[in-house]
Scaffold this active site. Structure first.
Site, PDB file in Angstrom:
ATOM      1  N   LYS A  22       0.844  -1.216   0.000  1.00 18.84           N
ATOM      2  CA  LYS A  22       0.000   0.000   0.000  1.00 18.84           C
ATOM      3  C   LYS A  22       0.872   1.256   0.000  1.00 18.84           C
ATOM      4  CE  LYS A  22      -1.585   1.520   4.141  1.00 18.84           C
ATOM      5  NZ  LYS A  22      -1.306   2.904   4.522  1.00 18.84           N
ATOM      6  N   ASN A  23       1.874   1.291   0.882  1.00 20.49           N
ATOM      7  CA  ASN A  23       2.625   2.534   1.057  1.00 20.49           C
ATOM      8  C   ASN A  23       3.629   2.795  -0.063  1.00 20.49           C
ATOM      9  OD1 ASN A  23       1.123   3.015   3.289  1.00 20.49           O
ATOM     10  ND2 ASN A  23       2.710   2.448   4.775  1.00 20.49           N
ATOM     11  N   ARG A  92      -3.901  10.547   4.585  1.00 19.28           N
ATOM     12  CA  ARG A  92      -2.739  11.419   4.613  1.00 19.28           C
ATOM     13  C   ARG A  92      -1.857  11.289   3.366  1.00 19.28           C
ATOM     14  NH1 ARG A  92       0.354  14.263   8.257  1.00 19.28           N
ATOM     15  NH2 ARG A  92       2.556  14.092   7.812  1.00 19.28           N
ATOM     16  N   CYS A 116      -4.619  12.922  13.309  1.00 20.26           N
ATOM     17  CA  CYS A 116      -4.822  11.502  13.105  1.00 20.26           C
ATOM     18  C   CYS A 116      -4.722  10.824  14.460  1.00 20.26           C
ATOM     19  CB  CYS A 116      -3.708  11.057  12.158  1.00 20.26           C
ATOM     20  SG  CYS A 116      -3.476   9.326  12.014  1.00 20.26           S
ATOM     21  N   ARG A 121       0.511  14.688  13.144  1.00 16.08           N
ATOM     22  CA  ARG A 121       1.276  14.329  11.938  1.00 16.08           C
ATOM     23  C   ARG A 121       1.447  15.585  11.088  1.00 16.08           C
ATOM     24  NH1 ARG A 121      -0.947   8.765   9.496  1.00 16.08           N
ATOM     25  NH2 ARG A 121       1.074   8.711   8.483  1.00 16.08           N
ATOM     26  N   ASP A 307       4.902   0.547  12.015  1.00 15.37           N
ATOM     27  CA  ASP A 307       3.674  -0.079  11.511  1.00 15.37           C
ATOM     28  C   ASP A 307       3.539  -1.539  11.963  1.00 15.37           C
ATOM     29  OD1 ASP A 307       2.996   2.275  10.308  1.00 15.37           O
ATOM     30  OD2 ASP A 307       3.653   1.691   8.303  1.00 15.37           O
ATOM     31  N   ARG A 399      -8.543  -0.312   5.017  1.00 19.45           N
ATOM     32  CA  ARG A 399      -7.685   0.707   4.413  1.00 19.45           C
ATOM     33  C   ARG A 399      -6.360   0.108   3.961  1.00 19.45           C
ATOM     34  NH1 ARG A 399      -6.310   5.603   7.788  1.00 19.45           N
ATOM     35  NH2 ARG A 399      -5.069   5.776   5.918  1.00 19.45           N
TER      36      ARG A 399
HETATM   37  N1  EPU Z   1       6.953  14.306  10.647  1.00 16.21           N
HETATM   38  C1  EPU Z   1       7.178  15.635  10.940  1.00 16.21           C
HETATM   39  N2  EPU Z   1       6.995  16.552   9.938  1.00 16.21           N
HETATM   40  C2  EPU Z   1       6.622  16.198   8.684  1.00 16.21           C
HETATM   41  C3  EPU Z   1       6.414  14.839   8.393  1.00 16.21           C
HETATM   42  C4  EPU Z   1       6.589  13.915   9.398  1.00 16.21           C
HETATM   43  O1  EPU Z   1       7.518  15.980  12.077  1.00 16.21           O
HETATM   44  O2  EPU Z   1       6.502  17.083   7.833  1.00 16.21           O
HETATM   45  C5  EPU Z   1       7.142  13.317  11.707  1.00 16.21           C
HETATM   46  C6  EPU Z   1       5.888  12.491  11.968  1.00 16.21           C
HETATM   47  O3  EPU Z   1       4.982  13.157  12.827  1.00 16.21           O
HETATM   48  C7  EPU Z   1       6.462  11.222  12.574  1.00 16.21           C
HETATM   49  C8  EPU Z   1       7.780  11.073  11.799  1.00 16.21           C
HETATM   50  O4  EPU Z   1       8.077  12.365  11.272  1.00 16.21           O
HETATM   51  O5  EPU Z   1       6.760  11.428  13.933  1.00 16.21           O
HETATM   52  C9  EPU Z   1       7.729  10.068  10.675  1.00 16.21           C
HETATM   53  O6  EPU Z   1       6.593  10.313   9.845  1.00 16.21           O
HETATM   54  P1  EPU Z   1       6.604  10.074   8.282  1.00 16.21           P
HETATM   55  O7  EPU Z   1       6.496  11.385   7.593  1.00 16.21           O
HETATM   56  O8  EPU Z   1       7.739   9.180   7.916  1.00 16.21           O
HETATM   57  O9  EPU Z   1       5.236   9.309   8.069  1.00 16.21           O
HETATM   58  P2  EPU Z   1       4.394   9.349   6.745  1.00 16.21           P
HETATM   59  O10 EPU Z   1       5.322   9.471   5.608  1.00 16.21           O
HETATM   60  O11 EPU Z   1       3.301  10.337   6.878  1.00 16.21           O
HETATM   61  C10 EPU Z   1       4.452   6.783   6.262  1.00 16.21           C
HETATM   62  C11 EPU Z   1       3.461   5.663   6.198  1.00 16.21           C
HETATM   63  C12 EPU Z   1       2.927   5.347   7.587  1.00 16.21           C
HETATM   64  C13 EPU Z   1       4.131   4.982   8.465  1.00 16.21           C
HETATM   65  C14 EPU Z   1       5.166   6.104   8.462  1.00 16.21           C
HETATM   66  C15 EPU Z   1       6.425   5.764   9.218  1.00 16.21           C
HETATM   67  C16 EPU Z   1       2.496   5.975   4.021  1.00 16.21           C
HETATM   68  C17 EPU Z   1       1.295   6.229   3.201  1.00 16.21           C
HETATM   69  N3  EPU Z   1       2.350   6.041   5.326  1.00 16.21           N
HETATM   70  O12 EPU Z   1       3.744   7.904   6.772  1.00 16.21           O
HETATM   71  O13 EPU Z   1       2.085   4.214   7.442  1.00 16.21           O
HETATM   72  O14 EPU Z   1       3.691   4.740   9.780  1.00 16.21           O
HETATM   73  O15 EPU Z   1       5.544   6.414   7.097  1.00 16.21           O
HETATM   74  O16 EPU Z   1       7.023   4.626   8.693  1.00 16.21           O
HETATM   75  O17 EPU Z   1       3.530   5.660   3.477  1.00 16.21           O
HETATM   76  C18 EPU Z   1       0.318   2.773   7.964  1.00 16.21           C
HETATM   77  O18 EPU Z   1       0.536   2.197   6.883  1.00 16.21           O
HETATM   78  O19 EPU Z   1      -0.444   2.302   8.854  1.00 16.21           O
HETATM   79  C19 EPU Z   1       0.987   4.054   8.236  1.00 16.21           C
HETATM   80  C20 EPU Z   1       0.571   4.909   9.158  1.00 16.21           C
END
Ligand code: EPU
Length: 420
Positions: A22-23, A92, A116, A121, A307, A399
């Site tokens: 998915k991701n 997101r 969330c 986030r 995850d 999801r």
């Molecule tokens: N963060 C910031 N600022 C930003 C972006 C992120 O502070 O601008 C922080 C977040 O709050 C968190 C950390 O950085 O503490 C890591 O977040 P990240 O941005 O890596 O998460 P994401 O890219 O929004 C993806 C996956 C998530 C997974 C995370 C971490 C997708 C669609 N989602 O989210 O997947 O938990 O990386 O590996 O790729 C899931 O599949 O259940 C899921 C939540």
């Protein structure tokens, strides 16, 4: 609304084929906005989230359909640069249309994704990276309104308080493929899903080096072409099935799986007592001895994945002794603790730590899924609990897990759907 009902206590046995990730699929679908040519993406899982991304692509002027695991994305005559609140707020990952829209159309208006249940986030890293490439960004009425006279390559440090960001790395990398000159992203996310996105962009004609390491270099190009790509297997779905084997004292063979993406998880589970045999595209998981408690800390890749934290907690909940789980990516991602305790687990949360005192037996109960991985954790607990467990708010599971119910049934689980 449907709920899942599970009658626990059955050892799961047999084979399961893991779906596409998915991701990886979500940002790769967004990347198709970078070209005016058709793209074909194979191995796309049929999920609520992938369906949302297809609706977003359609709203932005693409023809996009999922048929037998393949999505063909074909341009129409109308392109749009506004990603609507109703769609973006439900998922997101839709925020990663921002980078491709800017790269292609030089303007974008994308709703802020909002909070969330797994914690705050923010999107500051996405915006910081895109601003560094020469984008003007305003927040207006809950939307990010962005435009640029022309993106320019830059040296960008993209690390945040909790380390690298997966989708911010993807967003900035996608925009940078169309920037003039060279972009260097420092503290880039190294997740396999970022690597898969980079591989797709390279097939489209992008010049990218260093993906899979914390320093990614992108040399901007004038245009990107259409491409065909197959999505990598879902490492989190694979990890969830490995845990299903261990928690039920079963024996499961996983196919279409990449064990190389599961290093930290496999290492921890072997420490806990698992036997995990791995060859190319194949994993067999069962118990080697009785389970022992483990301590684990979630970290960006290649560390233990956040995850998988909730699912690992379900296993530790029935492992005699004390396990300590520390969440370093989303320190508030503990909504499943109260629900596991409702099933008889002894888990105490202390800030970013969960102290899990393993019990002999969980007992089935009605429980509420709060997010995608929490629902997988409750489902695993239900597979081993005495009696019936009902997991409410099933849409969270839908999801991110393709045909979960059918896959578990094939492995012998007594699991069915009922109206809530
Ligand atoms: N963060 C910031 N600022 C930003 C972006 C992120 O502070 O601008 C922080 C977040 O709050 C968190 C950390 O950085 O503490 C890591 O977040 P990240 O941005 O890596 O998460 P994401 O890219 O929004 C993806 C996956 C998530 C997974 C995370 C971490 C997708 C669609 N989602 O989210 O997947 O938990 O990386 O590996 O790729 C899931 O599949 O259940 C899921 C939540």
């Amino acid at each position: 609304m449907d709920k899942l009902v599970i009658e626990g206590g059955i050892r799961l046995k047999g084979e399961v084929v893991i779906s596409g990730a998915k991701n990886a699929a979500l940002p790769i679908l967004a990347a198709t906005l970078l070209t005016d040519e058709p793209c074909l993406i194979k191995g796309v899982p049929y999920l609520r989230d992938t369906n949302t991304m297809l609706r977003i692509l359609r709203s932005l002027g693409k023809h996009a359909e999922l048929d037998k695991g393949s999505v063909s994305v074909i341009p129409t005559k109308h392109s749009n640069f506004i990603a609507d609140y109703k769609l973006v707020s439900t998922m997101r990952a839709s925020f990663c249309v921002l980078g491709p829209l800017l790269g292609k159309l030089k303007k974008a208006k994308v709703s802020l994704p909002g909070g969330c249940v797994i914690g705050l986030r923010p999107v500051d890293l996405h915006l910081k990276g895109l601003k560094a490439l020469g984008t003007n960004i305003e927040i207006e009425g809950g939307y990010v309104v962005a435009n640029t006279a022309g993106l320019k390559g830059a040296h960008i440090y993209l690390g945040g308080e909790f380390g690298s960001s997966v989708l911010a790395t993807g967003n900035v990398m996608m925009a940078a493929t169309r920037a003039k000159g060279k972009t260097v992203i420092e503290s880039a996310a190294c997740e396999p899903e970022v690597v898969d996105l980079a591989e797709f962009l390279i097939k489209m004609g992008a010049k990218i080096k260093g993906h899979g390491t914390p320093i990614i270099e992108i040399e901007g190009v004038g245009a990107l072409r259409g491409a065909e790509h197959k999505i990598i297997p879902d490492r989190i779905e694979a990890g969830t099935f490995i845990l299903a084997a261990l928690i039920t004292k079963g024996d499961i063979i996983l196919k279409n799986v990449c064990w190389q993406h599961l290093g930290a998880l496999i290492d921890k589970l072997e420490e806990a007592g698992a036997a995990i045999k791995k060859t190319d595209g194949y994993i067999r998981a069962h118990l080697r001895r009785s389970l022992r408690p483990i301590n684990l800390t979630t970290l960006p890749y290649p560390g233990f994945p956040t995850d998988m934290q909730a699912q690992a907690m379900a296993l530790m909940a029935i492992t005699r002794g004390i396990s300590i789980i520390t969440e370093k990516v989303y320190p508030d991602r503990f909504m499943h603790v109260a629900e596991l305790n409702r099933m008889g687990a002894h888990i105490q949360r202390e800030g970013p730590h969960a102290i899990v005192e393993g019990v002999k037996q969980l007992s089935g109960a009605p429980v509420m899924a709060s997010d995608l991985r929490a629902s997988a954790s409750l489902l695993l607990a239900g597979l081993v609990a005495k009696g019936k467990t009902s997991v409410l708010r099933l849409y969270h599971l839908e999801r991110g897990y393709e045909n979960m119910e059918e896959k578990l049934q094939k492995l012998g689980a007594k699991i069915w759907r009922e109206k809530e």
